[in-house]
Design an enzyme around this catalytic site. Structure first.
Site, PDB file in Angstrom:
ATOM      1  N   SER A 190       0.849  -1.194   0.000  1.00 10.30           N
ATOM      2  CA  SER A 190       0.000   0.000   0.000  1.00 10.30           C
ATOM      3  C   SER A 190       0.883   1.242   0.000  1.00 10.30           C
ATOM      4  O   SER A 190       2.037   1.190   0.450  1.00 10.30           O
ATOM      5  CB  SER A 190      -0.864   0.020   1.268  1.00 10.30           C
ATOM      6  OG  SER A 190      -1.502   1.272   1.425  1.00 10.30           O
ATOM      7  N   TYR A 203      -2.053  -0.868  10.580  1.00 14.18           N
ATOM      8  CA  TYR A 203      -2.176  -1.299   9.177  1.00 14.18           C
ATOM      9  C   TYR A 203      -0.938  -0.894   8.364  1.00 14.18           C
ATOM     10  O   TYR A 203      -0.366  -1.705   7.626  1.00 14.18           O
ATOM     11  CB  TYR A 203      -3.434  -0.674   8.583  1.00 14.18           C
ATOM     12  CG  TYR A 203      -3.620  -0.886   7.096  1.00 14.18           C
ATOM     13  CD1 TYR A 203      -4.174  -2.060   6.606  1.00 14.18           C
ATOM     14  CD2 TYR A 203      -3.260   0.103   6.174  1.00 14.18           C
ATOM     15  CE1 TYR A 203      -4.353  -2.254   5.242  1.00 14.18           C
ATOM     16  CE2 TYR A 203      -3.440  -0.083   4.815  1.00 14.18           C
ATOM     17  CZ  TYR A 203      -3.989  -1.267   4.347  1.00 14.18           C
ATOM     18  OH  TYR A 203      -4.161  -1.443   3.000  1.00 14.18           O
TER      19      TYR A 203
END
Ligand code: NAD
Ligand code: MG
Length: 298
Positions: A190, A203
């Site tokens: 990401s 995360y």
């Protein structure tokens, strides 16, 4: 939106018809329940035989990016196994149907990958259902926004790492003995790996871990003819974001910070996963392909 991926068009205005709205889903979230249906390539992805005869396992292949990859892989000629949580059966059924409509075998494997034994069984079942395995896409992920570290429970921290990191480790390890030279492993990182949001501390940490894991493993497996690469998406319109991934009130602005000024659609990720799976990328190893609307990365 119904045009295929080879059409010449302006990427700024390409998805003007899909605007995220403030909405909230429980559980892992469903594509089927999104107010504004994302483009996963259902009506647009056109295959050209780039993965003919290949056999792929895609975790989280029921929705969002994983669903777009499953659709694209099948239309490129691959048989596809998808893993997902049992409560996502509705989304999974739709993807299975699209794989089969492409004339390929679909294998549906519900279960919780935070369980090591299930993760191993998942790989065994995929190998059995597909008659082998030569593409592994680790794409399943958990993302829960928390404004304050004190609000990240031990359970959330544990589940986020189990889903995003441990499962990737367990599944990759179980898959390796089945992967012949020429096979590809593609992990999903990401933009959060390099530009962590203050509200996604756990995360973002998993995504940085995925990058390091992948670059290390890529060097280890290259001499064996197995290529490991990464796709790092930017803000993409998927159920992950409506099921606690972002604050609900922030969703209407989701993706506006990118140079393109809009969120990406799952369909825009699929060609990156196709490229990294196919022999076209035979000299591409340990690479992170950023698909993020133009945000600078290291
Ligand atoms: P998504 O919700 O459609 O897909 C995530 C999938 O993970 C779910 O469909 C679910 O099947 C699977 N999953 C989660 N927990 C699981 C568990 N315990 N057991 C089995 N499966 C489980 O959302 P998405 O955005 O398409 O996410 C796909 C990947 O892309 C994730 O790794 C995510 O971190 C990454 N990503 C997404 C964005 C974005 O903006 N959407 C940005 C960067 C990276
Ligand atoms: Mg899902």
């Amino acid at each position: 939106m119904s045009n295929d991926q080879y059409v010449f068009e302006n990427p700024v205005t390409k998805y003007d018809d899909i605007k995220p709205t403030a909405q909230k889903q429980g559980g892992p979230g469903l594509d089927a329940d999104l107010d504004n249906t994302p483009d996963r390539g259902e009506t647009s992805y056109r295959g050209t035989g780039r993965l003919e005869g290949r056999k792929a396992l895609i975790t989280g292949g029921d929705s969002g990016i994983g669903a777009a990859v499953a659709i694209a892989y099948a239309r490129e000629g691959a048989d596809v196994a998808i893993s997902y949580l049992p409560e996502e059966e509705e989304d999974a059924k739709g993807v299975v149907k699209l794989i089969e409509e492409a004339g390929r075998t679909a294998v549906a494997l519900p279960g919780d990958i935070t369980d090591a034994a299930f993760s191993r069984k998942l790989v065994a079942d995929a190998v059995e259902g597909l008659g082998g395995l030569d593409i592994l896409v680790n794409n399943a992920g958990k993302q829960q926004t928390q404004p304050d570290l004190l609000e990240i429970t031990d359970e959330q921290f544990d589940e986020t790492f189990k889903t995003n990191v441990y499962a990737m480790f367990w599944i990759t390890k179980a898959a390796l003995p089945h992967l012949a030279p020429g096979s590809s492993i593609i992990n999903t990182s990401s933009i959060q790996a390099y530009s962590p949001s203050e509200t996604l501390v756990d995360y973002a940490s998993t995504k940085a871990t995925i990058n390091a894991f992948s670059k290390g493993l890529a060097q280890q497996l290259a001499p064996k003819g197995i290529r490991v690469n990464v796709v790092a998406p930017g803000p993409i319109w998927t159920p992950l974001q409506t099921a606690g991934g972002q604050p609900t009130e922030a969703l209407p602005e989701f993706g506006e910070q990118t140079p393109l000024g809009r969120p990406g659609q799952p369909a825009e990720l699929a060609p990156a996963y196709v490229f990294l799976a196919s022999g076209e990328s035979s000299y591409v190893i340990g690479e992170t392909l950023n698909v993020n609307g133009g945000m600078p990365t290291p």
